[in-house]
Structure formats: C-alpha cells, structure tokens
Scaffold this active site. Structure first.
Site, PDB file in Angstrom:
ATOM      1  N   ASP A  13       0.877  -1.174   0.000  1.00 19.65           N
ATOM      2  CA  ASP A  13       0.000   0.000   0.000  1.00 19.65           C
ATOM      3  C   ASP A  13       0.914   1.223   0.000  1.00 19.65           C
ATOM      4  OD1 ASP A  13      -2.440   1.580   0.369  1.00 19.65           O
ATOM      5  OD2 ASP A  13      -1.827   1.858   2.431  1.00 19.65           O
ATOM      6  N   GLY A  46      -3.184   9.142  -3.097  1.00 16.77           N
ATOM      7  CA  GLY A  46      -4.511   9.470  -3.618  1.00 16.77           C
ATOM      8  C   GLY A  46      -4.656  10.802  -4.320  1.00 16.77           C
ATOM      9  N   CYS A  77      -4.381  -1.542  -1.959  1.00 17.05           N
ATOM     10  CA  CYS A  77      -4.584  -0.104  -2.133  1.00 17.05           C
ATOM     11  C   CYS A  77      -5.506   0.088  -3.342  1.00 17.05           C
ATOM     12  CB  CYS A  77      -3.227   0.547  -2.398  1.00 17.05           C
ATOM     13  SG  CYS A  77      -3.300   2.306  -2.762  1.00 17.05           S
ATOM     14  N   CYS A 191     -11.068   3.133   0.488  1.00 16.79           N
ATOM     15  CA  CYS A 191      -9.620   3.344   0.620  1.00 16.79           C
ATOM     16  C   CYS A 191      -9.210   2.505   1.812  1.00 16.79           C
ATOM     17  CB  CYS A 191      -9.329   4.824   0.875  1.00 16.79           C
ATOM     18  SG  CYS A 191      -7.656   5.152   1.507  1.00 16.79           S
TER      19      CYS A 191
HETATM   20  N1  DGL Z   1      -4.834   3.214   0.950  1.00 18.94           N
HETATM   21  C1  DGL Z   1      -4.947   3.695  -0.353  1.00 18.94           C
HETATM   22  C2  DGL Z   1      -6.227   3.295  -1.052  1.00 18.94           C
HETATM   23  O1  DGL Z   1      -6.777   2.270  -0.765  1.00 18.94           O
HETATM   24  C3  DGL Z   1      -4.449   5.048  -0.726  1.00 18.94           C
HETATM   25  C4  DGL Z   1      -4.427   6.152   0.264  1.00 18.94           C
HETATM   26  C5  DGL Z   1      -3.487   7.209  -0.235  1.00 18.94           C
HETATM   27  O2  DGL Z   1      -2.292   6.912  -0.295  1.00 18.94           O
HETATM   28  O3  DGL Z   1      -3.954   8.292  -0.604  1.00 18.94           O
HETATM   29  O4  DGL Z   1      -6.684   3.978  -1.925  1.00 18.94           O
END
Ligand code: DGL
Length: 266
Positions: A13, A46, A77, A191
C-alpha cells in the site's frame, strides 16, 4: 521466477492502510508467510496522479517479487490498483496478482434505501477502472461519491484531531445518513486506510449505517487464486511469519501496526 508455496505473499500500500487488508489476509490464511511493504516515503498516493502512482507501484512490486521472492501479490490499495494493476499483470504474467476495488457490489446487494455513500481517494474516484464499475451498477442504486482529501495523510501521521476533523468534513459533505428512503444506509470505505478509523467514522454516521470494506473479499479471492495455482500452503507447512518493510521508517511502520492492530511484528 519459480513458483514455490513456501514463498511469502507480498502485500503493499502507499502506507499503513493496507494493514487493514493484511489483517483479513492473516485471519483467512494463518499458515501463510507475508511481506508487507508500506511506501511511506511516498504516501499518500490518492492526490498524486496516475503516473506517479504507477511508477511507485512498479518499483514496490519489483522489490516484493524480485528481491523478496513473493509467490503472489496483493495490491492492498484501491488507488494503486486503479492506476497500476493492469501494468503489474503485464509485467509478471505468471504471477497471481489480486487487486482491490471499492465494495460497491456488496453494498448494492445489502442496501435497503437504495442510496450508497462511497468514501475514497480522489485518484480512485477519477480512475477509469472505478468509473467503469460505477457505470455498470448505476442503474441498481444511487451512489454518492466523496473524495476524502487529507484523511489518509492524517491516518499516516496518527493525527487524531485531524482524523476526526477530516472524517466529519467528508461524511458531512456526502449527504444524509439513516434508514429512511433517500438516506444513505451503506457507506463504502473505498480506501484501505479508512477501515483503520472505522469506529470514528461509525460514530459520525450513526448506528443505522453499515460500513463496508473489501478486506475479507480480497482475502477470500487470494485464497482461491493460491489454491487454483497450487501455491496455497498446507497446515503442515505452517509459517505465519510477517515481515514489515517501508520506504520510510520501519520503526514508524511497526509502531503503526501496534497502534492500529495491536501487532508486534518483525
Ligand atoms: N490506501 C490507499 C487506497 O486504498 C491510498 C491512500 C493514499 O495513499 O492516498 O486507496
């Protein structure tokens, strides 16, 4: 690359969010060995754009597959899956790769009001992959989509006041929650960072709303893929070890794993 059931499963991630997926994976697959890579020096993904996320996903996947010898990859992710999973599959065509998508389908199956909220990163919601999923289901429910700028970053920093402020800002912006017609009764945590703050989000939206994420579905899918490729460990080969890696501070990742999940890991 030689497939070997004793090799670890690589999970990655942008940062600590994928720990929520890793938790479900370890519960479903207790005999497996895992290597988790948090790209904390480059988080969050993101709000960074596809080219950046694609380049980082390739670099991290290369570390897991080529240096750590992962037998399979779980892209824990949503943002990285949307930007990069097709390129990862083309790069390692023999490797089982499981990606994530926001849990819209189970939300459609469970909603009673027909109104579903989706919290995700800006990158995920803007992606072609998400838009195709949304378009395929648009006739079956009303979806209210909310990019949550800053929330994953606050979770990375363990910044409790900002976690609460961002959660309140974005759940407040999305619409009305409840069990009456037209109210949101299912909230998709799109997320992998957000399930880590499920209690804070649940307290804001109230008890009539069901929060739904993709962790358990991904764990089931990973098991299916390993079984069908002959890569699933048997109880006789039990291992259960976990190795935590990060592009930023490994000590900080270990602290985060303890904080969010109560784990002490090597
Ligand atoms: N944990 C990630 C997701 O599922 C991304 C969060 C990020 O890095 O902005 O989208």
């Amino acid at each position: 690359m030689r497939a070997d059931a004793r090799a670890p499963i690589g999970v990655f991630d942008s940062g600590v969010g994928g720990l929520s997926v890793l938790k479900a994976l370890r519960e479903a697959l207790p005999h497996e060995r895992f290597v988790y890579y948090a790209d904390t020096a480059h988080a969050p993904y993101g709000e960074r754009g596809d080219a950046f996320v694609l380049a980082r996903s390739l670099a991290v996947a290369r570390e897991l597959v080529e240096d750590q010898g992962a037998k399979a990859l779980v892209v824990a992710c949503n943002t990285a899956t949307a930007a990069a999973v097709h390129v990862l599959r083309a790069t390692w065509p023999e490797l089982p790769i499981v990606g994530l998508e926001p849990a819209l389908k189970p939300a459609v199956a469970a909603t009673r009001t027909g109104c579903i909220g989706v919290l995700a990163t800006r990158g995920t919601l803007a992606s072609r992959k998400f838009q195709a999923l949304h378009a395929a289901l648009a006739g079956q429910a009303r979806f209210l989509l909310q990019p949550c700028d800053g929330l994953a970053a606050a979770i990375e920093r363990l910044d409790t006041p900002e976690i609460i402020a961002a959660s309140a800002r974005w759940t407040g912006a999305i619409g009305r929650f409840g069990s009456e017609p037209g109210q949101i009764d299912m909230l998709v945590l799109g997320c992998t960072h957000y399930p880590l703050v499920r209690p804070q989000i649940a307290a804001l939206v109230g008890p009539q709303v069901t929060l739904i994420d993709s962790g358990e579905a991904v764990a089931r899918q990973t098991e299916r893929v390993l079984r069908s490729t002959g890569l699933l460990r048997t109880p006789g080969q039990a291992d259960g070890r976990l190795h935590l890696l990060a592009s930023g501070s490994t000590a900080a990742l270990q602290r985060a794993a303890r904080h969010w999940l109560g784990w002490a890991a090597s």
